[in-house]
Design a protein around this motif. Structure first.
Motif, PDB file in Angstrom:
ATOM      1  N   ALA A 108       0.832  -1.216   0.000  1.00 19.37           N
ATOM      2  CA  ALA A 108       0.000   0.000   0.000  1.00 19.37           C
ATOM      3  C   ALA A 108       0.863   1.261   0.000  1.00 19.37           C
ATOM      4  CB  ALA A 108      -0.941  -0.014   1.189  1.00 19.37           C
ATOM      5  N   GLN A 109       1.979   1.245   0.700  1.00 19.46           N
ATOM      6  CA  GLN A 109       2.838   2.440   0.749  1.00 19.46           C
ATOM      7  C   GLN A 109       3.402   2.774  -0.632  1.00 19.46           C
ATOM      8  OE1 GLN A 109       1.543   3.582   3.754  1.00 19.46           O
ATOM      9  NE2 GLN A 109       3.381   4.762   3.420  1.00 19.46           N
ATOM     10  N   ASP A 110       3.797   1.753  -1.383  1.00 15.65           N
ATOM     11  CA  ASP A 110       4.288   1.991  -2.748  1.00 15.65           C
ATOM     12  C   ASP A 110       3.184   2.587  -3.612  1.00 15.65           C
ATOM     13  OD1 ASP A 110       6.774   1.006  -2.112  1.00 15.65           O
ATOM     14  OD2 ASP A 110       6.458  -0.951  -3.047  1.00 15.65           O
ATOM     15  N   PHE A 111       1.975   2.064  -3.454  1.00 15.31           N
ATOM     16  CA  PHE A 111       0.855   2.568  -4.231  1.00 15.31           C
ATOM     17  C   PHE A 111       0.538   4.015  -3.874  1.00 15.31           C
ATOM     18  CE2 PHE A 111      -3.639   3.490  -4.615  1.00 15.31           C
ATOM     19  CZ  PHE A 111      -3.748   3.438  -5.990  1.00 15.31           C
ATOM     20  N   ILE A 112       0.524   4.316  -2.583  1.00 22.70           N
ATOM     21  CA  ILE A 112       0.256   5.686  -2.132  1.00 22.70           C
ATOM     22  C   ILE A 112       1.290   6.632  -2.713  1.00 22.70           C
ATOM     23  CG2 ILE A 112       0.263   7.181  -0.081  1.00 22.70           C
ATOM     24  CD1 ILE A 112      -1.059   4.743   1.395  1.00 22.70           C
ATOM     25  N   GLN A 113       2.527   6.197  -2.799  1.00 22.97           N
ATOM     26  CA  GLN A 113       3.568   7.033  -3.387  1.00 22.97           C
ATOM     27  C   GLN A 113       3.294   7.298  -4.870  1.00 22.97           C
ATOM     28  OE1 GLN A 113       6.088   8.429  -1.457  1.00 22.97           O
ATOM     29  NE2 GLN A 113       6.178   9.705  -3.285  1.00 22.97           N
ATOM     30  N   VAL A 114       2.827   6.276  -5.592  1.00 23.04           N
ATOM     31  CA  VAL A 114       2.478   6.458  -7.004  1.00 23.04           C
ATOM     32  C   VAL A 114       1.367   7.495  -7.131  1.00 23.04           C
ATOM     33  CG1 VAL A 114       1.425   5.339  -9.029  1.00 23.04           C
ATOM     34  CG2 VAL A 114       3.246   4.176  -7.773  1.00 23.04           C
ATOM     35  N   LEU A 115       0.329   7.359  -6.304  1.00 21.26           N
ATOM     36  CA  LEU A 115      -0.770   8.326  -6.360  1.00 21.26           C
ATOM     37  C   LEU A 115      -0.283   9.733  -6.019  1.00 21.26           C
ATOM     38  CD1 LEU A 115      -3.877   6.576  -4.786  1.00 21.26           C
ATOM     39  CD2 LEU A 115      -3.454   7.081  -7.175  1.00 21.26           C
ATOM     40  N   TYR A 155      -5.142  13.303  -5.203  1.00 21.97           N
ATOM     41  CA  TYR A 155      -5.180  12.270  -4.168  1.00 21.97           C
ATOM     42  C   TYR A 155      -4.860  12.841  -2.785  1.00 21.97           C
ATOM     43  CZ  TYR A 155      -3.473   8.581  -1.156  1.00 21.97           C
ATOM     44  OH  TYR A 155      -3.259   7.774  -0.076  1.00 21.97           O
ATOM     45  N   GLU A 156      -3.846  13.683  -2.707  1.00 21.22           N
ATOM     46  CA  GLU A 156      -3.377  14.208  -1.422  1.00 21.22           C
ATOM     47  C   GLU A 156      -4.443  15.017  -0.689  1.00 21.22           C
ATOM     48  OE1 GLU A 156       0.082  16.443  -2.429  1.00 21.22           O
ATOM     49  OE2 GLU A 156       1.243  14.665  -2.930  1.00 21.22           O
ATOM     50  N   HIS A 157      -5.430  15.519  -1.385  1.00 20.76           N
ATOM     51  CA  HIS A 157      -6.417  16.419  -0.795  1.00 20.76           C
ATOM     52  C   HIS A 157      -7.726  15.733  -0.410  1.00 20.76           C
ATOM     53  CE1 HIS A 157      -3.774  19.666  -1.959  1.00 20.76           C
ATOM     54  NE2 HIS A 157      -3.672  19.081  -3.131  1.00 20.76           N
ATOM     55  N   ASN A 192     -11.002   4.080   2.826  1.00 18.45           N
ATOM     56  CA  ASN A 192     -11.784   4.819   3.804  1.00 18.45           C
ATOM     57  C   ASN A 192     -11.511   6.292   3.544  1.00 18.45           C
ATOM     58  OD1 ASN A 192     -12.798   2.501   5.127  1.00 18.45           O
ATOM     59  ND2 ASN A 192     -10.882   2.296   6.236  1.00 18.45           N
ATOM     60  N   VAL A 193     -12.568   7.102   3.522  1.00 17.82           N
ATOM     61  CA  VAL A 193     -12.427   8.496   3.114  1.00 17.82           C
ATOM     62  C   VAL A 193     -13.039   9.409   4.175  1.00 17.82           C
ATOM     63  CG1 VAL A 193     -12.821  10.160   1.260  1.00 17.82           C
ATOM     64  CG2 VAL A 193     -12.606   7.735   0.704  1.00 17.82           C
ATOM     65  N   SER A 194     -12.327  10.476   4.477  1.00 16.75           N
ATOM     66  CA  SER A 194     -12.756  11.457   5.463  1.00 16.75           C
ATOM     67  C   SER A 194     -13.818  12.392   4.889  1.00 16.75           C
ATOM     68  CB  SER A 194     -11.548  12.276   5.908  1.00 16.75           C
ATOM     69  OG  SER A 194     -11.947  13.434   6.593  1.00 16.75           O
ATOM     70  N   LEU A 195     -14.950  12.493   5.566  1.00 12.29           N
ATOM     71  CA  LEU A 195     -15.973  13.447   5.145  1.00 12.29           C
ATOM     72  C   LEU A 195     -15.447  14.871   5.246  1.00 12.29           C
ATOM     73  CD1 LEU A 195     -18.889  14.180   4.319  1.00 12.29           C
ATOM     74  CD2 LEU A 195     -19.427  14.236   6.776  1.00 12.29           C
ATOM     75  N   GLU A 196     -14.709  15.159   6.310  1.00 12.51           N
ATOM     76  CA  GLU A 196     -14.214  16.515   6.565  1.00 12.51           C
ATOM     77  C   GLU A 196     -13.462  17.098   5.368  1.00 12.51           C
ATOM     78  OE1 GLU A 196     -10.977  18.603   9.472  1.00 12.51           O
ATOM     79  OE2 GLU A 196     -12.169  16.972  10.324  1.00 12.51           O
ATOM     80  N   LYS A 197     -12.715  16.280   4.657  1.00 13.33           N
ATOM     81  CA  LYS A 197     -11.939  16.746   3.496  1.00 13.33           C
ATOM     82  C   LYS A 197     -12.797  16.901   2.241  1.00 13.33           C
ATOM     83  CE  LYS A 197      -7.626  16.368   5.110  1.00 13.33           C
ATOM     84  NZ  LYS A 197      -6.510  17.222   4.887  1.00 13.33           N
ATOM     85  N   ASN A 198     -14.050  16.447   2.299  1.00 13.07           N
ATOM     86  CA  ASN A 198     -14.893  16.387   1.106  1.00 13.07           C
ATOM     87  C   ASN A 198     -16.268  17.013   1.297  1.00 13.07           C
ATOM     88  OD1 ASN A 198     -13.185  14.585  -0.763  1.00 13.07           O
ATOM     89  ND2 ASN A 198     -13.113  13.558   1.208  1.00 13.07           N
ATOM     90  N   LEU A 199     -16.376  17.946   2.214  1.00 10.02           N
ATOM     91  CA  LEU A 199     -17.666  18.564   2.534  1.00 10.02           C
ATOM     92  C   LEU A 199     -18.151  19.509   1.446  1.00 10.02           C
ATOM     93  CD1 LEU A 199     -17.324  19.474   6.307  1.00 10.02           C
ATOM     94  CD2 LEU A 199     -18.957  17.871   5.301  1.00 10.02           C
ATOM     95  N   THR A 221     -13.034   9.953  -5.822  1.00  7.77           N
ATOM     96  CA  THR A 221     -12.541   8.846  -5.008  1.00  7.77           C
ATOM     97  C   THR A 221     -12.959   7.494  -5.594  1.00  7.77           C
ATOM     98  OG1 THR A 221     -14.433   9.111  -3.497  1.00  7.77           O
ATOM     99  CG2 THR A 221     -12.352  10.154  -2.852  1.00  7.77           C
ATOM    100  N   GLY A 222     -14.136   7.456  -6.209  1.00  5.27           N
ATOM    101  CA  GLY A 222     -14.567   6.220  -6.876  1.00  5.27           C
ATOM    102  C   GLY A 222     -13.674   5.878  -8.052  1.00  5.27           C
ATOM    103  N   VAL A 223     -13.367   6.870  -8.877  1.00  7.12           N
ATOM    104  CA  VAL A 223     -12.477   6.647 -10.023  1.00  7.12           C
ATOM    105  C   VAL A 223     -11.088   6.237  -9.537  1.00  7.12           C
ATOM    106  CG1 VAL A 223     -11.291   7.793 -11.944  1.00  7.12           C
ATOM    107  CG2 VAL A 223     -13.755   8.121 -11.622  1.00  7.12           C
ATOM    108  N   LEU A 224     -10.596   6.874  -8.485  1.00  5.71           N
ATOM    109  CA  LEU A 224      -9.278   6.511  -7.952  1.00  5.71           C
ATOM    110  C   LEU A 224      -9.249   5.072  -7.447  1.00  5.71           C
ATOM    111  CD1 LEU A 224      -8.083   9.709  -6.082  1.00  5.71           C
ATOM    112  CD2 LEU A 224      -6.893   8.524  -7.924  1.00  5.71           C
TER     113      LEU A 224
END
Length: 154
Positions: free
Chosen positions: A5-12, A19-21, A37-44, A58-61
């Motif tokens: 997962a860490q390698d993938f996160i780095q690619v994103l 992705y970072e936001h 898992n996605v934070s509502l706070e970042k996507n209000l 997030t669905g496309v990602l």
């Protein structure tokens, strides 16, 4: 097959700056299934619920992550993945953190996807994404669903 997962996160982080936001945490990542898992706070949005564009992004990602994980698992050297068409349905407002699930329906479908890519150097397929809102008592309900037609080329 599990992908780091860490390698993938780095690619994103390197290739898809949005992705970072989005407040995504990778819960599961392999060639068959991806769970974010996605934070509502970042996507209000202005109504205190998840912004429709964030649900789409997030669905496309998640579908992109599924394909990228499969490419690595099947040792296919390409990252040429694009969404050709995406259709999202918003079933109900999401007023909590949410979970994105994208998976192949079965192992046979997964293997056929990558075999066609290897044989034809191109594959196009619809990937289904479900977006769940968290509910009380650990339950969850479907908030949105996305069908993305993805094209991969070698």
């Amino acid at each position: 097959m599990e992908i780091d997962a860490q390698d993938f996160i780095q690619v994103l982080s390197d290739k898809i700056k949005l992705y970072e936001h989005l407040g995504i945490t990778v819960a599961e990542l392999n060639s068959h299934r991806v769970v974010f898992n996605v934070s509502l706070e970042k996507n209000l949005n202005h109504k205190g619920t998840a912004f429709g564009g964030s649900l789409y992004a997030t669905g496309v990602l998640s579908a992109y992550a599924l394909v990228l994980a499969g490419l690595k698992a099947y040792h296919i050297d390409t990252e040429n993945i694009v969404i050709a068409k995406g259709v999202i349905e918003y079933h109900r407002p999401i007023e909590s953190d949410f979970t994105i699930v994208c998976e192949f329906p079965d192992l046979q479908t997964e293997q056929a996807f990558y075999q066609e890519l290897q044989d034809q150097h191109r594959v196009r397929a619809d990937l289904n994404v479900q977006i769940f809102k968290e509910g009380g008592s650990g339950g969850r309900s479907l908030g949105a669903s996305l069908v993305g037609s993805f094209v991969v080329r070698m």
